[in-house]
Design a protein around this motif. Structure first.
Motif, short mmCIF file in Angstrom:
data_model
loop_
_atom_site.label_atom_id
_atom_site.label_comp_id
_atom_site.label_asym_id
_atom_site.label_seq_id
_atom_site.Cartn_x
_atom_site.Cartn_y
_atom_site.Cartn_z
N LEU A 294 17.91 144.49 25.22
CA LEU A 294 18.34 144.90 26.46
C LEU A 294 18.21 145.92 27.47
O LEU A 294 17.94 145.82 29.39
N ALA A 295 17.09 146.80 27.57
CA ALA A 295 16.24 147.55 28.35
C ALA A 295 15.43 147.36 29.48
O ALA A 295 15.12 147.16 30.85
N LEU A 296 14.18 146.46 28.98
CA LEU A 296 13.78 145.23 29.19
C LEU A 296 14.99 143.91 30.34
O LEU A 296 14.37 144.09 31.84
N PHE A 297 15.57 143.54 29.85
CA PHE A 297 17.13 143.29 30.53
C PHE A 297 17.12 143.76 32.14
O PHE A 297 17.54 143.38 33.09
N ALA A 298 17.82 145.41 31.84
CA ALA A 298 18.03 146.16 32.28
C ALA A 298 17.02 146.07 34.06
O ALA A 298 17.22 145.95 34.66
N LEU A 299 15.46 146.05 33.55
CA LEU A 299 14.46 146.19 34.46
C LEU A 299 14.47 145.25 35.43
O LEU A 299 14.31 145.37 36.91
N ALA A 300 15.11 144.07 34.33
CA ALA A 300 14.20 142.98 35.52
C ALA A 300 15.65 142.20 36.06
O ALA A 300 15.76 142.17 37.64
#
Lengths: 93, 718
Positions: B324-330
């Motif tokens: 989820l953190a990676l998605f938030a960053l992207a």
């Protein structure tokens, strides 16, 4: 005001020197691209570098111009029309 | 078939866009001016690091904007009233009658004809003019003033004008223009406080300006309106400026040289060699640093990630939270809003990642995410150096001379001289090349340039060239360098002839003939070049970084699944990776397409390399290393070349004959095989249609080229 009856030629074949632009016979985008840089009827221009493309000096601006577009530009020697550029009244009459 | 994509005002899709009311938002102030008047430098001086590239609905042209605090100048800072405005840097334009997609966006923004924040005329316009060339640059001001908007004229480059002895009577100018006129120097930071104050005054809501009614210099004029405007600008200049001549004459000789056909070309060649020398000598170190940083991050992840998921309390929150953190960053990078769709996708993927076997989860993070990101970020130093140097050259006034001398050469293939700079940039990386194509005014000329740019040899092709030349002429540097040069030449020839053919067929029309301002030479601003570079770097990372990450993960999935049953795994560890790859979807695809590529001399293992290098061509080297059983590390030393030489077909003949090797080289010179480029093509042309076309024609060209090379060489006995 002097009219433009004397020795009108095409910019494409001109030698270095001062000229007055008499007419720009281009249409569409080419006309806009020429005129917005100051290559339009009544303006004085100096041909400073011959060739294709050529280099013009218009006031403080230098303009590179292809021969293809220079063919649309009719000019008269600036001496025939000087002193001073064509007054706005003449253009707007 | 080809039309500018930029404007979609009034289309049905726009009607769905919310119309943003200005009443509860910051006032919009547009920064307008001719190209080469230092408008972007002024924007950078005002906005500094607060600038960001804005996405306005309906247009794909980048508009940079910044929230700017403006205030009344008061001796006591505690009494200062402040106001925040949204300052938008519009593309340069010569006239409200436009000749390029960018100019069209600028003119429509001024008239308030776009959607979203720009759906109504701006609260104020700052027209930037050049103090050293007032008569020419006031022409646009005359058009803007007639729109009767609250307008400020900022006379930039006042330091240069003063240096050459020019004196400007600003009171006279204010009177003539009937608006505030502020002398500024973006480079020296002069006049910025006064400009901010003038913006503050003009954007005060309680001080509604009286209806402005400025006279038109072309009113009642029957002749050429441009001529009348130039005459008006001349008159205004004559009455308010005493021209100086110092510092102007010295550079006339330089200009004669730089625009002469022979010397000019030679100078251009020298400048460009210098640029490339800088790119390849300076980018090496940061590229190594980036690679080792990502390598360290990968190693750290290898150590830190759990090797079993028995501790469910720790493992599942880690996997789900990390995803989820990676998605938030992207999403943040890509400016995707969180809504029910984007949130559902993120949650679904996070849950899927959590249920992956733990080894796959580790591989996904290390090879897919970290490795995939590294593959993109590694090109950032080259892109940054290229943009930095090109911005300096542009600001100095030289670039226009380069386009001037290349005009005659480029016209032969139907492209304008301005296409030269993008083509040159593409030799480092196609992406900055495609972005640099924005300077080409005519849409068709720009489109053809963008379409053929990726044929030029970018630095990502170098690992492939190195592999093939080492394979064929490892012990003969002379022949190896000839082959290397031939690969470059093939790329250039293919790009120019494709441009010629596209101009004759799909995007017909001659190149728009040259009429180009050759701006005065001036000292470029390092700060401006740095800020522009930063801006481009962010655009690159945001646009290419997010999508390439997605594709890297997809390709990782294709090369990982389905998993080979333990019972079928070979005992030799080196062979395991190769066996797994053969078992995976990528391996199966390689085998399915083997008949398609067989006439090119490729076996299924090479085909797997072509499939996995779809998104980034240099990946073929590490893939070949894996399929031939060396592991990824094998690609780094001479082991790969020796192993490739030893490979034999079932009949005992070697796989990598001269014909196959040359065929592989030709394929990688001509094939698209770069997803970030495709994303940028889509972005700059406004549709996937052209990106798809680019992929299609390049792949066909690559196939045809390789076929001819392989069949000819085989027939000759190589």
């Amino acid at each position: 005001m002097a009219s433009v009856q004397t020795s009108i030629s095409v910019l494409a074949g001109a030698r270095k020197g001062f000229y007055q632009c008499v007419d720009v016979d281009a249409s569409g985008q080419n006309a806009i691209r020429l005129k917005r840089l100051g290559i339009c009827a009544g303006r004085v221009l100096e041909l400073v570098g011959q060739g294709d493309p050529m280099v013009l000096q218009l006031g403080n601006s230098r303009i590179g111009l292809s021969r293809q577009l220079a063919n649309f530009v009719s000019i008269a020697p600036a001496e025939a029309l000087l002193p001073g550029p064509v007054a706005q009244d003449a253009l707007c009459s | 078939m080809s039309s500018p994509p930029q404007i979609s005002v009034g289309s049905s899709s726009d009607s769905a866009l919310p119309v943003v009311s200005r009443t509860d938002a910051f006032p919009v102030v547009l920064l307008v001016g001719n190209p080469n008047v230092g408008k972007t430098s002024l924007f950078n001086a005002l906005a500094g690091m607060r600038a960001k590239v804005a996405n306005y609905p309906g247009i794909t042209v980048d508009l940079r904007k910044a929230s700017l605090h403006v205030s009344a100048v008061d001796a006591d800072s505690r009494c200062q009233a402040t106001q925040t405005v949204e300052l938008v840097d519009l593309p340069g334009l010569y006239s409200m009658q436009t000749a390029s997609p960018e100019e069209d966006v600028a003119a429509r923004s001024i008239r308030g004809e776009l959607t979203g924040r720009l759906h109504e005329p701006p609260n104020a316009v700052v027209v930037v003019v050049d103090a050293t060339n007032l008569s020419r640059t006031l022409v646009l001001a005359s058009e803007i003033l007639e729109l009767n908007l609250p307008t400020i004229v900022a006379v930039n480059l006042i330091d240069s004008a003063e240096a050459n002895g020019t004196q400007i009577d600003f009171d006279a100018l204010r009177q003539k223009l009937d608006c505030p006129v502020i002398p500024v120097s973006a480079r020296k930071g002069r006049g910025l406080a006064e400009l901010r104050e003038a913006i503050y005054e003009l954007t005060q809501p309680e001080q509604k300006p009286l209806p402005i009614s400025r006279g038109s210099c072309v009113a009642g004029c029957q002749g050429c309106p441009f001529s009348a405007r130039f005459q008006w600008a001349d008159d205004v200049t004559n009455q308010s400026v005493r021209q100086g001549t110092r510092g102007q004459v010295q550079l006339a000789w330089l200009d004669r040289w730089l625009t002469s056909p022979a010397l000019g070309l030679f100078a251009l060649l020298a400048v460009m060699l210098g640029v490339f020398f800088l790119i390849f000598s300076l980018a090496g170190l940061p590229m190594d640093v980036i690679e080792s940083v990502f390598g360290m991050v990968g190693e750290w992840a290898d150590q830190a990630l759990p090797t079993d998921n028995s501790n469910a309390v720790l493992y599942y929150p880690l996997a789900i939270g990390g995803t989820l953190a990676l998605f938030a960053l992207a999403y943040w990078l890509n400016e995707t809003k969180w809504n029910k769709w984007s949130a559902s996708i993120a949650v679904a993927v996070a849950l899927l990642v959590a249920v992956l076997p733990v080894d796959d989860f580790r591989s996904l993070v290390i090879d897919g995410v970290i490795g995939g990101t590294a593959g993109v970020v590694v090109f950032l130093p080259q892109i940054c150096i290229l943009f930095f140097v090109i911005t300096l050259l542009e600001d100095s006034g030289y670039m226009a001379r380069g386009a001037f001398v290349m005009e005659r050469v480029m016209r032969r293939v139907g492209l304008p001289g301005k296409a030269f700079v993008p083509m040159l940039s593409a030799h480092a990386c196609a992406i900055p090349g495609i972005m640099a194509a924005r300077t080409i005014e005519n849409w068709r000329d720009r489109l053809v340039t963008i379409l053929v740019l990726p044929l030029l040899t970018c630095s990502a092709r170098l690992p492939v060239y190195v592999m093939v030349t080492a394979l064929l002429f490892g012990d003969d540097p002379m022949r190896a360098s000839v082959l290397f040069a031939a690969a470059y030449l093939l790329g250039i020839t293919a790009a120019l002839s494709s441009a010629f053919l596209l101009k004759k067929t799909i995007v017909p029309g001659e190149a728009a003939p040259l009429v180009l301002e050759l701006p005065n030479y001036r000292l470029p601003s390092l700060r401006n070049a740095l800020l522009t570079t930063l801006d481009r770097a962010i655009v690159f990372l945001r646009q290419a970084g997010t999508i390439i990450l997605l594709i890297s993960v997809v390709l990782w999935g294709l090369a990982t699944y389905p998993k080979m049953p333990e019972s079928e795994m070979p005992a030799d560890e080196m062979q395991q990776a190769a066996a797994q790859l053969e078992y995976s979807i990528a391996g199966r695809v390689g085998k399915v397409i083997e008949p398609v590529f067989a006439p090119l001399g490729f076996d299924w293992k090479i085909d797997v390399g072509i499939v996995t290098s779809f998104a980034a061509r240099e990946v073929v080297v590490s893939t070949l290393s894996i399929v031939y059983g060396l592991g990824e590390e094998g690609a780094e030393d001479g082991g790969l070349i020796e192993t490739l030489r030893r490979q034999t077909k079932p009949d005992g003949t070697p796989v990598f004959t001269t014909a196959t090797s040359i065929s592989l080289l030709v394929f990688f010179v001509l094939a698209m095989q770069c997803l970030p480029t495709q994303v940028v093509t889509k972005r700059e042309t406004g549709s996937w249609k052209w990106a798809g076309f680019q992929f299609g024609f390049m792949t066909l060209l690559a196939y045809g080229g390789s076929l001819i090379a392989y069949q000819t060489l085989t027939a000759m006995g190589y």
